[in-house]
Scaffold this motif. Sequence first.
Motif, PDB file in Angstrom:
ATOM      1  N   PRO A  78       6.830   5.486   7.237  1.00 13.57           N
ATOM      2  CA  PRO A  78       6.033   5.995   6.099  1.00 13.57           C
ATOM      3  C   PRO A  78       6.337   7.527   5.953  1.00 13.57           C
ATOM      4  CG  PRO A  78       4.841   5.586   8.040  1.00 13.57           C
ATOM      5  CD  PRO A  78       5.890   5.173   8.424  1.00 13.57           C
ATOM      6  N   ALA A  79       6.801   7.911   6.868  1.00 12.60           N
ATOM      7  CA  ALA A  79       7.200   9.769   6.899  1.00 12.60           C
ATOM      8  C   ALA A  79       8.393   9.697   5.804  1.00 12.60           C
ATOM      9  CB  ALA A  79       7.445  10.202   8.087  1.00 12.60           C
ATOM     10  N   VAL A  80       9.343   8.737   6.109  1.00 13.23           N
ATOM     11  CA  VAL A  80      10.598   8.789   5.071  1.00 13.23           C
ATOM     12  C   VAL A  80      10.385   8.503   3.772  1.00 13.23           C
ATOM     13  CG1 VAL A  80      12.655   7.593   4.835  1.00 13.23           C
ATOM     14  CG2 VAL A  80      12.057   8.422   7.349  1.00 13.23           C
ATOM     15  N   LEU A  81       9.485   7.506   3.694  1.00 11.49           N
ATOM     16  CA  LEU A  81       9.173   6.986   2.329  1.00 11.49           C
ATOM     17  C   LEU A  81       8.425   7.889   1.575  1.00 11.49           C
ATOM     18  CD1 LEU A  81       8.166   3.204   3.170  1.00 11.49           C
ATOM     19  CD2 LEU A  81      10.307   4.079   1.878  1.00 11.49           C
ATOM     20  N   PHE A  82       7.352   8.700   2.345  1.00 14.16           N
ATOM     21  CA  PHE A  82       6.499   9.630   1.685  1.00 14.16           C
ATOM     22  C   PHE A  82       7.463  10.827   1.328  1.00 14.16           C
ATOM     23  CE2 PHE A  82       2.619   7.642   3.417  1.00 14.16           C
ATOM     24  CZ  PHE A  82       2.480   6.754   2.421  1.00 14.16           C
ATOM     25  N   ASN A 115       2.064   6.476  -6.985  1.00 11.98           N
ATOM     26  CA  ASN A 115       0.688   7.016  -7.636  1.00 11.98           C
ATOM     27  C   ASN A 115       0.329   8.481  -7.422  1.00 11.98           C
ATOM     28  OD1 ASN A 115      -0.528   4.836  -9.658  1.00 11.98           O
ATOM     29  ND2 ASN A 115       0.259   3.877  -7.549  1.00 11.98           N
ATOM     30  N   PHE A 116       1.026   8.863  -6.092  1.00  9.33           N
ATOM     31  CA  PHE A 116       0.520  10.399  -5.604  1.00  9.33           C
ATOM     32  C   PHE A 116       2.043  11.075  -5.231  1.00  9.33           C
ATOM     33  CE2 PHE A 116      -2.926   7.656  -4.650  1.00  9.33           C
ATOM     34  CZ  PHE A 116      -3.977   8.452  -5.089  1.00  9.33           C
ATOM     35  N   ALA A 117       3.150  10.448  -6.092  1.00  6.35           N
ATOM     36  CA  ALA A 117       4.498  11.321  -5.632  1.00  6.35           C
ATOM     37  C   ALA A 117       4.172  13.032  -5.863  1.00  6.35           C
ATOM     38  CB  ALA A 117       5.684  10.750  -6.689  1.00  6.35           C
ATOM     39  N   SER A 118       3.383  13.275  -6.928  1.00  5.72           N
ATOM     40  CA  SER A 118       3.408  14.782  -7.007  1.00  5.72           C
ATOM     41  C   SER A 118       2.433  15.285  -5.855  1.00  5.72           C
ATOM     42  CB  SER A 118       2.679  15.340  -8.365  1.00  5.72           C
ATOM     43  OG  SER A 118       1.366  14.434  -8.394  1.00  5.72           O
ATOM     44  N   PHE A 119       1.651  14.821  -5.332  1.00  6.27           N
ATOM     45  CA  PHE A 119       0.785  15.255  -4.355  1.00  6.27           C
ATOM     46  C   PHE A 119       1.669  15.454  -3.021  1.00  6.27           C
ATOM     47  CE2 PHE A 119      -1.465  14.135  -0.143  1.00  6.27           C
ATOM     48  CZ  PHE A 119      -2.215  15.197  -0.180  1.00  6.27           C
ATOM     49  N   VAL A 122       0.727  -1.302   0.038  1.00  8.57           N
ATOM     50  CA  VAL A 122       0.160   0.122   0.062  1.00  8.57           C
ATOM     51  C   VAL A 122       0.865   1.185  -0.225  1.00  8.57           C
ATOM     52  CG1 VAL A 122      -1.676   1.314   1.609  1.00  8.57           C
ATOM     53  CG2 VAL A 122      -1.987  -1.164   1.021  1.00  8.57           C
ATOM     54  N   ILE A 123       1.716   1.346   0.813  1.00  7.90           N
ATOM     55  CA  ILE A 123       2.794   2.398   0.843  1.00  7.90           C
ATOM     56  C   ILE A 123       3.293   2.617  -0.409  1.00  7.90           C
ATOM     57  CG2 ILE A 123       4.764   3.363   1.835  1.00  7.90           C
ATOM     58  CD1 ILE A 123       4.016   2.130   4.549  1.00  7.90           C
ATOM     59  N   HIS A 124       4.096   1.749  -1.089  1.00  6.70           N
ATOM     60  CA  HIS A 124       4.771   1.727  -2.309  1.00  6.70           C
ATOM     61  C   HIS A 124       3.479   2.178  -3.341  1.00  6.70           C
ATOM     62  CE1 HIS A 124       8.637   0.371  -1.318  1.00  6.70           C
ATOM     63  NE2 HIS A 124       8.270  -0.569  -1.010  1.00  6.70           N
ATOM     64  N   TRP A 125       2.400   1.869  -3.475  1.00  6.01           N
ATOM     65  CA  TRP A 125       1.512   2.167  -4.232  1.00  6.01           C
ATOM     66  C   TRP A 125       1.083   3.674  -4.148  1.00  6.01           C
ATOM     67  CZ3 TRP A 125      -3.492   4.166  -3.830  1.00  6.01           C
ATOM     68  CH2 TRP A 125      -4.249   4.276  -5.141  1.00  6.01           C
ATOM     69  N   LEU A 126       1.105   4.177  -2.850  1.00  3.77           N
ATOM     70  CA  LEU A 126       0.901   5.502  -2.738  1.00  3.77           C
ATOM     71  C   LEU A 126       1.963   6.361  -3.068  1.00  3.77           C
ATOM     72  CD1 LEU A 126      -0.837   5.346   1.081  1.00  3.77           C
ATOM     73  CD2 LEU A 126      -1.831   6.205  -1.036  1.00  3.77           C
ATOM     74  N   THR A 127       3.079   6.048  -2.894  1.00  8.79           N
ATOM     75  CA  THR A 127       4.310   6.656  -3.300  1.00  8.79           C
ATOM     76  C   THR A 127       4.492   6.599  -4.904  1.00  8.79           C
ATOM     77  OG1 THR A 127       5.628   4.776  -2.853  1.00  8.79           O
ATOM     78  CG2 THR A 127       5.498   6.504  -1.151  1.00  8.79           C
TER      79      THR A 127
END
Length: 275
Positions: free
Chosen positions: A138-142, A18-22, A11-16
């Motif tokens: 997750p803070a570091v990944l995002f 698909n929502f990198a610009s956000f 889930v975290i990788h999917w978010l990073t």
Amino acid sequence: MINIGDYIEQVIHWLTNNFASFFDGLSMVVGNFIEGFQQVLFEVPAYVMIVVLALLAWRKAGRNTAIFTLLGLGLIYGMGLWEATMQTLALVLSSTSLALLVGIPLGVWTARSQRCSKIVRPILDFMQTMPAFVYLIPAVLFFGLGTVPGAFATIIFAMPPVVRLTGLGIRQVPHEVVEASQSFGATPWQLLCKVQLPLALPSILTGVNQTIMMSLSMVVIAAMISAGGLGEVVLKGITQMKIGQGFEGGIAVVILAIILDRITQGIAKGRKRRS
């Protein structure tokens, strides 16, 4: 074997992905917000800041706290940790402001909606019982390394108290007062802003105090992801076996925590006396 961690990682990788610009835009906004706090605190001379905080402590918490503030901040300046202390204070104030911006409206919502309260309560339990170090992942990944992921980890960690105490304060407003306001034709918005929030303010301020204290504890942990400030001083003392430096950073954290705690408690007690 149930590998929950694998699903969370997906889930975290999917978010990073698909929502990198956000996340980049959010990181820029929060980063500028934190830098604004830092710039204000750095531009004020140390002696002016010490005097201002001492006067604020005197007005809100009494003479003893004012003397402690004066001596404590003077000691921090004498140890050469003033800049690191201002970095920590900027991160605490910015993280607390963002936590309150989300937490107080959420607390109001839980007080006015039983369904929302049932949904939010277990989430808050989860947020408060999860080990603080886990929020760094997750803070570091995002958001990468730096003050921004430290701020987001701090916001998540420190938000539950103000949500709970805001909802509690509003629910404790006497029903007679609410019914009297409604009988005089008060709209739901007027009832909230002019009756419930003012009467619940002492409880809300207690939540603010707890949020600040939790923010300060998390900011020290966030030094592990390059958030800077006094946490970095303590971390260097641990990793490089500089015992004296680590103790100096710890003493500065304690002084800052006591000052913020006494001032915010004084504000909350003042509101209780007025009400």
